[in-house]
Design a protein around this motif. Structure first.
Motif, PDB file in Angstrom:
ATOM      1  N   VAL A  80      34.687  47.250  50.153  1.00  8.23           N
ATOM      2  CA  VAL A  80      35.514  45.893  48.649  1.00  8.23           C
ATOM      3  C   VAL A  80      36.486  45.695  49.373  1.00  8.23           C
ATOM      4  N   SER A  81      36.877  44.999  48.701  1.00  6.16           N
ATOM      5  CA  SER A  81      38.064  44.280  48.470  1.00  6.16           C
ATOM      6  C   SER A  81      39.360  45.130  47.588  1.00  6.16           C
ATOM      7  N   ALA A  82      40.663  45.518  48.329  1.00  9.38           N
ATOM      8  CA  ALA A  82      41.303  46.074  46.739  1.00  9.38           C
ATOM      9  C   ALA A  82      41.578  45.985  45.489  1.00  9.38           C
ATOM     10  N   ASP A  83      41.052  44.115  44.961  1.00  4.77           N
ATOM     11  CA  ASP A  83      40.471  44.184  43.451  1.00  4.77           C
ATOM     12  C   ASP A  83      39.751  44.362  42.483  1.00  4.77           C
ATOM     13  N   LYS A  84      38.490  44.895  43.809  1.00  2.00           N
ATOM     14  CA  LYS A  84      37.567  45.774  43.056  1.00  2.00           C
ATOM     15  C   LYS A  84      36.793  46.717  43.121  1.00  2.00           C
ATOM     16  N   THR A  85      38.107  47.858  43.337  1.00  2.00           N
ATOM     17  CA  THR A  85      38.552  49.307  43.433  1.00  2.00           C
ATOM     18  C   THR A  85      38.170  49.950  42.453  1.00  2.00           C
ATOM     19  N   ALA A  86      39.077  49.793  41.009  1.00  2.00           N
ATOM     20  CA  ALA A  86      38.746  49.953  40.344  1.00  2.00           C
ATOM     21  C   ALA A  86      37.695  49.911  39.361  1.00  2.00           C
ATOM     22  N   ALA A  87      36.829  48.144  39.471  1.00  2.00           N
ATOM     23  CA  ALA A  87      35.682  48.301  38.737  1.00  2.00           C
ATOM     24  C   ALA A  87      34.324  49.182  39.603  1.00  2.00           C
ATOM     25  N   LEU A  88      34.552  49.772  41.265  1.00  2.00           N
ATOM     26  CA  LEU A  88      33.674  51.030  41.615  1.00  2.00           C
ATOM     27  C   LEU A  88      34.020  52.164  41.220  1.00  2.00           C
ATOM     28  N   HIS A  89      35.070  52.697  41.145  1.00  2.00           N
ATOM     29  CA  HIS A  89      35.376  53.542  40.538  1.00  2.00           C
ATOM     30  C   HIS A  89      34.747  54.039  38.829  1.00  2.00           C
ATOM     31  N   ARG A  90      35.033  53.228  38.339  1.00  2.00           N
ATOM     32  CA  ARG A  90      34.294  53.321  37.310  1.00  2.00           C
ATOM     33  C   ARG A  90      33.091  52.745  37.010  1.00  2.00           C
ATOM     34  N   ALA A  91      32.526  52.377  37.809  1.00  2.00           N
ATOM     35  CA  ALA A  91      30.446  52.251  37.419  1.00  2.00           C
ATOM     36  C   ALA A  91      30.535  53.159  38.207  1.00  2.00           C
ATOM     37  N   PHE A  92      30.659  53.740  39.244  1.00  2.00           N
ATOM     38  CA  PHE A  92      30.249  54.437  39.734  1.00  2.00           C
ATOM     39  C   PHE A  92      30.589  56.068  38.848  1.00  2.00           C
ATOM     40  N   GLY A  93      31.480  56.093  38.166  1.00  2.00           N
ATOM     41  CA  GLY A  93      32.072  57.180  37.127  1.00  2.00           C
ATOM     42  C   GLY A  93      30.068  57.280  35.827  1.00  2.00           C
ATOM     43  N   ASP A  94      30.234  56.187  35.810  1.00  2.00           N
ATOM     44  CA  ASP A  94      29.520  55.662  34.523  1.00  2.00           C
ATOM     45  C   ASP A  94      28.075  56.386  34.816  1.00  2.00           C
ATOM     46  N   LEU A  95      27.657  55.731  36.258  1.00  2.00           N
ATOM     47  CA  LEU A  95      26.765  56.148  36.911  1.00  2.00           C
ATOM     48  C   LEU A  95      25.507  57.751  37.267  1.00  2.00           C
ATOM     49  N   GLY A  96      27.096  58.180  36.593  1.00  2.00           N
ATOM     50  CA  GLY A  96      26.663  59.980  36.909  1.00  2.00           C
ATOM     51  C   GLY A  96      27.300  60.488  38.731  1.00  2.00           C
ATOM     52  N   ALA A  97      28.208  59.599  39.294  1.00  2.00           N
ATOM     53  CA  ALA A  97      28.746  60.244  40.289  1.00  2.00           C
ATOM     54  C   ALA A  97      29.278  61.620  39.862  1.00  2.00           C
ATOM     55  N   LEU A  98      29.031  62.606  41.371  1.00  2.00           N
ATOM     56  CA  LEU A  98      29.865  63.805  41.004  1.00  2.00           C
ATOM     57  C   LEU A  98      31.091  63.955  41.644  1.00  2.00           C
ATOM     58  N   ARG A  99      31.733  63.046  42.237  1.00  2.00           N
ATOM     59  CA  ARG A  99      32.742  62.576  43.127  1.00  2.00           C
ATOM     60  C   ARG A  99      32.933  61.746  43.392  1.00  2.00           C
ATOM     61  N   VAL A 100      33.860  61.137  43.365  1.00  2.00           N
ATOM     62  CA  VAL A 100      34.247  59.276  44.227  1.00  2.00           C
ATOM     63  C   VAL A 100      35.962  59.630  44.473  1.00  2.00           C
ATOM     64  N   THR A 101      35.523  58.610  45.956  1.00  2.00           N
ATOM     65  CA  THR A 101      37.093  59.149  46.500  1.00  2.00           C
ATOM     66  C   THR A 101      36.944  57.338  47.272  1.00  2.00           C
ATOM     67  N   ALA A 102      38.535  57.299  47.660  1.00  2.00           N
ATOM     68  CA  ALA A 102      38.660  55.800  48.267  1.00  2.00           C
ATOM     69  C   ALA A 102      39.219  56.350  49.926  1.00  2.00           C
ATOM     70  N   LYS A 103      39.578  55.828  50.826  1.00  2.00           N
ATOM     71  CA  LYS A 103      40.127  55.525  51.398  1.00  2.00           C
ATOM     72  C   LYS A 103      39.986  54.430  52.309  1.00  2.00           C
TER      73      LYS A 103
END
Length: 103
Positions: A80-103
Motif C-alpha cells: 500500500v501507499s505510505a499514507d495507508k500504513t497506519a490504517a492497515l496497522h489498526r485494521a489488522f490489530g482490530d481483526l485479531g492479528a497476532l503480529r503486524v510488521t512493515a517493510k
C-alpha cells in the motif's frame, strides 16, 4: 512495488478464517486492490493455520475435520501507499492479528 513511497504491511493470523476475513476487510472497507494482497503460510511448511476454524470446526453431531494441515500461522501482506500504513496497522490489530510488521 517500484515506488519507494509504498510499504508492505504484514500481519500474522492464527487461522485461515481470520486471514480470509482480513483480506475481505482490506478490499471492501479500506479500498486495497485484491491484486496487492497476498496470503501464505507464515513458515516453511504448508499450513491452513494453527487452530481449527471455519470449515474445519465441528458441525452438529460431528467431530472436527482432521485432514487439514494445522502446522503454523497464516500471513497476510498488503502493498500500500505510505499514507495507508497506519490504517492497515489498526485494521489488522482490530481483526485479531497476532503480529503486524512493515517493510
Amino acid at each position: 512495488m517500484s515506488d519507494s513511497s509504498n510499504k508492505t504491511i504484514i500481519a500474522t493470523f492464527e487461522t485461515r478464517e481470520a486471514a480470509d476475513l482480513a483480506v475481505e476487510h482490506l478490499v471492501q472497507h479500506l479500498g486495497v486492490e485484491r491484486t496487492d494482497i497476498f496470503v501464505r503460510a507464515a513458515g516453511r511448511e504448508n499450513s491452513s493455520g494453527a487452530g481449527v476454524s471455519g470449515g474445519d470446526a465441528a458441525a452438529v453431531n460431528e467431530d472436527a475435520r482432521d485432514d487439514a494441515r494445522l502446522g503454523g500461522e497464516i500471513e497476510v501482506s498488503a502493498d500500500v501507499s505510505a499514507d495507508k500504513t497506519a490504517a492497515l496497522h489498526r485494521a489488522f490489530g482490530d481483526l485479531g492479528a497476532l503480529r503486524v510488521t512493515a517493510k
